[in-house]
Design a protein around this motif. Sequence first.
Motif, mmCIF file in Angstrom:
data_model
loop_
_atom_site.group_PDB
_atom_site.id
_atom_site.type_symbol
_atom_site.label_atom_id
_atom_site.label_comp_id
_atom_site.label_asym_id
_atom_site.label_seq_id
_atom_site.Cartn_x
_atom_site.Cartn_y
_atom_site.Cartn_z
ATOM 1 N N PHE A 56 0.841 -1.203 0.000
ATOM 2 C CA PHE A 56 0.000 0.000 0.000
ATOM 3 C C PHE A 56 0.874 1.250 0.000
ATOM 4 C CE2 PHE A 56 -1.657 3.501 2.510
ATOM 5 C CZ PHE A 56 -2.856 3.780 1.879
ATOM 6 N N ALA A 57 1.921 1.266 0.833
ATOM 7 C CA ALA A 57 2.788 2.441 0.925
ATOM 8 C C ALA A 57 3.477 2.725 -0.403
ATOM 9 C CB ALA A 57 3.833 2.228 2.024
ATOM 10 N N VAL A 58 3.929 1.680 -1.081
ATOM 11 C CA VAL A 58 4.585 1.859 -2.373
ATOM 12 C C VAL A 58 3.610 2.423 -3.403
ATOM 13 C CG1 VAL A 58 5.667 0.635 -4.296
ATOM 14 C CG2 VAL A 58 6.339 0.095 -1.952
ATOM 15 N N ASN A 59 2.406 1.859 -3.467
ATOM 16 C CA ASN A 59 1.442 2.312 -4.470
ATOM 17 C C ASN A 59 0.898 3.701 -4.145
ATOM 18 O OD1 ASN A 59 0.027 1.864 -6.872
ATOM 19 N ND2 ASN A 59 -0.543 -0.187 -6.262
ATOM 20 N N GLU A 60 0.757 4.022 -2.859
ATOM 21 C CA GLU A 60 0.319 5.371 -2.480
ATOM 22 C C GLU A 60 1.351 6.405 -2.906
ATOM 23 O OE1 GLU A 60 0.074 9.016 -0.160
ATOM 24 O OE2 GLU A 60 1.685 7.522 -0.043
ATOM 25 N N TRP A 197 9.881 -18.771 4.454
ATOM 26 C CA TRP A 197 8.468 -18.867 4.099
ATOM 27 C C TRP A 197 7.724 -17.582 4.460
ATOM 28 C CZ3 TRP A 197 5.919 -21.866 0.946
ATOM 29 C CH2 TRP A 197 6.428 -23.122 0.628
ATOM 30 N N THR A 198 8.103 -16.961 5.562
ATOM 31 C CA THR A 198 7.464 -15.700 5.963
ATOM 32 C C THR A 198 7.737 -14.607 4.943
ATOM 33 O OG1 THR A 198 7.688 -16.286 8.303
ATOM 34 C CG2 THR A 198 7.294 -13.973 7.795
ATOM 35 N N ILE A 199 8.980 -14.522 4.498
ATOM 36 C CA ILE A 199 9.337 -13.509 3.503
ATOM 37 C C ILE A 199 8.636 -13.788 2.182
ATOM 38 C CG2 ILE A 199 11.254 -12.675 2.080
ATOM 39 C CD1 ILE A 199 13.023 -12.811 4.519
ATOM 40 N N ALA A 200 8.540 -15.060 1.805
ATOM 41 C CA ALA A 200 7.830 -15.402 0.565
ATOM 42 C C ALA A 200 6.364 -14.990 0.657
ATOM 43 C CB ALA A 200 7.942 -16.900 0.302
ATOM 44 N N LEU A 201 5.753 -15.201 1.829
ATOM 45 C CA LEU A 201 4.355 -14.831 2.022
ATOM 46 C C LEU A 201 4.158 -13.321 1.906
ATOM 47 C CD1 LEU A 201 1.462 -15.728 2.869
ATOM 48 C CD2 LEU A 201 2.190 -15.382 5.246
ATOM 49 N N MET A 202 5.008 -12.552 2.572
ATOM 50 C CA MET A 202 4.889 -11.091 2.533
ATOM 51 C C MET A 202 5.204 -10.538 1.148
ATOM 52 S SD MET A 202 6.644 -10.148 6.191
ATOM 53 C CE MET A 202 6.517 -8.386 5.929
ATOM 54 N N GLY A 203 6.212 -11.104 0.509
ATOM 55 C CA GLY A 203 6.599 -10.620 -0.811
ATOM 56 C C GLY A 203 5.575 -10.897 -1.881
ATOM 57 N N GLY A 204 4.744 -11.934 -1.700
ATOM 58 C CA GLY A 204 3.760 -12.290 -2.711
ATOM 59 C C GLY A 204 2.488 -11.471 -2.658
ATOM 60 N N ILE A 205 2.354 -10.639 -1.632
ATOM 61 C CA ILE A 205 1.125 -9.857 -1.479
ATOM 62 C C ILE A 205 1.115 -8.691 -2.467
ATOM 63 C CG2 ILE A 205 -0.153 -8.335 0.079
ATOM 64 C CD1 ILE A 205 -0.446 -11.217 0.827
ATOM 65 N N GLY A 206 0.122 -8.643 -3.373
ATOM 66 C CA GLY A 206 -0.145 -7.443 -4.150
ATOM 67 C C GLY A 206 0.638 -7.220 -5.426
ATOM 68 N N GLY A 207 1.366 -8.204 -5.921
ATOM 69 C CA GLY A 207 2.021 -8.048 -7.218
ATOM 70 C C GLY A 207 3.337 -7.292 -7.163
ATOM 71 N N THR A 208 3.987 -7.176 -8.331
ATOM 72 C CA THR A 208 5.272 -6.471 -8.433
ATOM 73 C C THR A 208 5.195 -5.373 -9.492
ATOM 74 O OG1 THR A 208 6.087 -8.201 -9.931
ATOM 75 C CG2 THR A 208 6.625 -8.431 -7.604
ATOM 76 N N VAL A 209 5.507 -5.708 -10.736
ATOM 77 C CA VAL A 209 5.525 -4.696 -11.803
ATOM 78 C C VAL A 209 4.147 -4.075 -12.022
ATOM 79 C CG1 VAL A 209 6.009 -4.312 -14.250
ATOM 80 C CG2 VAL A 209 7.432 -5.868 -12.933
ATOM 81 N N THR A 210 3.101 -4.861 -11.821
ATOM 82 C CA THR A 210 1.759 -4.363 -12.126
ATOM 83 C C THR A 210 1.313 -3.223 -11.216
ATOM 84 O OG1 THR A 210 0.856 -6.178 -10.782
ATOM 85 C CG2 THR A 210 0.945 -6.501 -13.170
ATOM 86 N N VAL A 211 2.029 -2.964 -10.109
ATOM 87 C CA VAL A 211 1.648 -1.814 -9.281
ATOM 88 C C VAL A 211 1.804 -0.511 -10.060
ATOM 89 C CG1 VAL A 211 2.242 -3.003 -7.136
ATOM 90 C CG2 VAL A 211 3.930 -1.529 -8.220
ATOM 91 N N LEU A 212 2.718 -0.484 -11.041
ATOM 92 C CA LEU A 212 2.889 0.718 -11.867
ATOM 93 C C LEU A 212 1.639 1.033 -12.684
ATOM 94 C CD1 LEU A 212 6.506 0.281 -13.310
ATOM 95 C CD2 LEU A 212 5.756 1.976 -11.634
ATOM 96 N N ASP A 228 -7.178 14.592 -5.513
ATOM 97 C CA ASP A 228 -7.637 13.198 -5.587
ATOM 98 C C ASP A 228 -6.799 12.248 -4.742
ATOM 99 O OD1 ASP A 228 -9.759 13.594 -7.546
ATOM 100 O OD2 ASP A 228 -8.148 13.999 -8.974
ATOM 101 N N ILE A 229 -5.807 12.766 -4.011
ATOM 102 C CA ILE A 229 -4.933 11.895 -3.225
ATOM 103 C C ILE A 229 -5.731 11.126 -2.180
ATOM 104 C CG2 ILE A 229 -3.054 11.850 -1.534
ATOM 105 C CD1 ILE A 229 -1.734 14.116 -3.065
ATOM 106 N N ARG A 230 -6.650 11.808 -1.498
ATOM 107 C CA ARG A 230 -7.429 11.138 -0.460
ATOM 108 C C ARG A 230 -8.279 10.019 -1.049
ATOM 109 N NH1 ARG A 230 -10.620 14.780 3.797
ATOM 110 N NH2 ARG A 230 -8.427 15.296 4.198
ATOM 111 N N THR A 231 -8.868 10.260 -2.220
ATOM 112 C CA THR A 231 -9.663 9.217 -2.873
ATOM 113 C C THR A 231 -8.804 8.008 -3.208
ATOM 114 O OG1 THR A 231 -11.149 10.872 -3.815
ATOM 115 C CG2 THR A 231 -11.153 8.700 -4.842
ATOM 116 N N CYS A 232 -7.585 8.256 -3.690
ATOM 117 C CA CYS A 232 -6.691 7.150 -4.031
ATOM 118 C C CYS A 232 -6.282 6.365 -2.792
ATOM 119 C CB CYS A 232 -5.457 7.684 -4.756
ATOM 120 S SG CYS A 232 -5.772 8.156 -6.473
ATOM 121 N N ARG A 233 -6.095 7.055 -1.680
ATOM 122 C CA ARG A 233 -5.754 6.333 -0.453
ATOM 123 C C ARG A 233 -6.889 5.425 -0.016
ATOM 124 N NH1 ARG A 233 -2.981 11.655 2.357
ATOM 125 N NH2 ARG A 233 -0.871 11.328 1.502
ATOM 126 N N LEU A 234 -8.124 5.926 -0.115
ATOM 127 C CA LEU A 234 -9.286 5.098 0.200
ATOM 128 C C LEU A 234 -9.386 3.922 -0.764
ATOM 129 C CD1 LEU A 234 -11.968 4.560 1.681
ATOM 130 C CD2 LEU A 234 -13.057 6.162 0.084
#
Length: 427
Positions: A56-60, A197-212, A228-234
Amino acid sequence: MSDRPARLNPLAIIGPGLVVAATGVGAGDLATGAFTGSKLGVAILWAVVLGAVLKFAVNEGLARWQLVTGETLLEGVARHLGRWAIALFLAYLVFWSYFVASILMSACGSAAHAIFPLFESPQRDKIFYGLLHSAVTVGLLRYGGYRWFERIMSGLVVVMFAVVVGSAIAIAPDWGQVVSGLLVPQIPDAGGQGVSWTIALMGGIGGTVTVLSYGYWIREQGRLSAADIRTCRLDLASGYGMTALFGLGMVIIGSELLDMTDDPSKGTTFIIRLAEQIDRRLGDWGWLARWGFVLGAWAAVYSSLLGVWQSVPLLFADAWRLLRQSDSPAAEQKPSTRWASYRWYQIALATIPAIGLWFNFVQLQKLNAIVGALFVPLLAAVLLLLNGRRDLLGAHRNAWLSWLVLVGALLFFAAAAVLEARGHLGG
């Protein structure tokens, strides 16, 4: 003129976030969540939530850059870092998209075979259905446009998340342990594999390149300014909230039903075994839950394919434009699905990687996993550099909390990439 107020369209607010969620969850996320749950149990549920927060932080940060400057992140990179960075990204994108497309076609073919087998050979079904999914998707995107794309993706999101969360609730886990796993961070040893396994689980959440791609999707909704920043955060909170729920559901299901000795490299075939376990667990109504789960798995892998087929050609078209032009990026030149570069790359994406349906690309997929893991820390580093400049973002530059989370994302995903490389190259 009517005096009635215009009806609020929920998709206008959370649509792009749902598309991000659907595109970022694929066959790999299904398997990683389930197998992590089988090995570490529900004690690791906190990691799913933390992984969603980092993405979320990266995409925001990406959305904030675009809404304040009026440039996509690729345009910002070209202007402030140089076209050499765009050239590197373009080379990476071609490599990444080829193998991801091959994997997605194979996953859709396998999932469709589980629902309605046509041939005696699962391999023939995988090839036929993989090609069919690819061809139909190109037709939908060419003639349906973004609105149809968003509606279909939203429908797939509802199916995949409802099925997974519903299945997790139906198998009746120990809810006390579930709450403890969410609130008390701990990493079971699991024979020395707990951290990986924990790192694999966290890293797999939400995609990689497609966040762009989120930047292009919010333009389709007319979000063009800092207002529109607030709308995007929601929007992003809703999308990554659903992604977290999906991950939590898969960990719970895996912890209850999967054998710890099972092999995660078997890909989508584990979905069939998991569905059979759900059938046996739920008794008289198990057959309905079994078919529902298989349908939800298909929705998960097909939504990823649909999202990649729509968005990755946009990334290519934007990067290709920025690489070819001699002057600074022109604000009025925005990548379009009508551009020839978009259409040709979409055709290439939908056809050339189909070669992988006939071959075993296990080693190449391992290499692709390493490259994918490297992308997110690089993106976090770019956002720290560009979004931290007062002369570019003014009052919207990174606050201390954004800075802290982005640094955390950079360090975590860099560590994930190193462990991913060690594990795959050493295996």
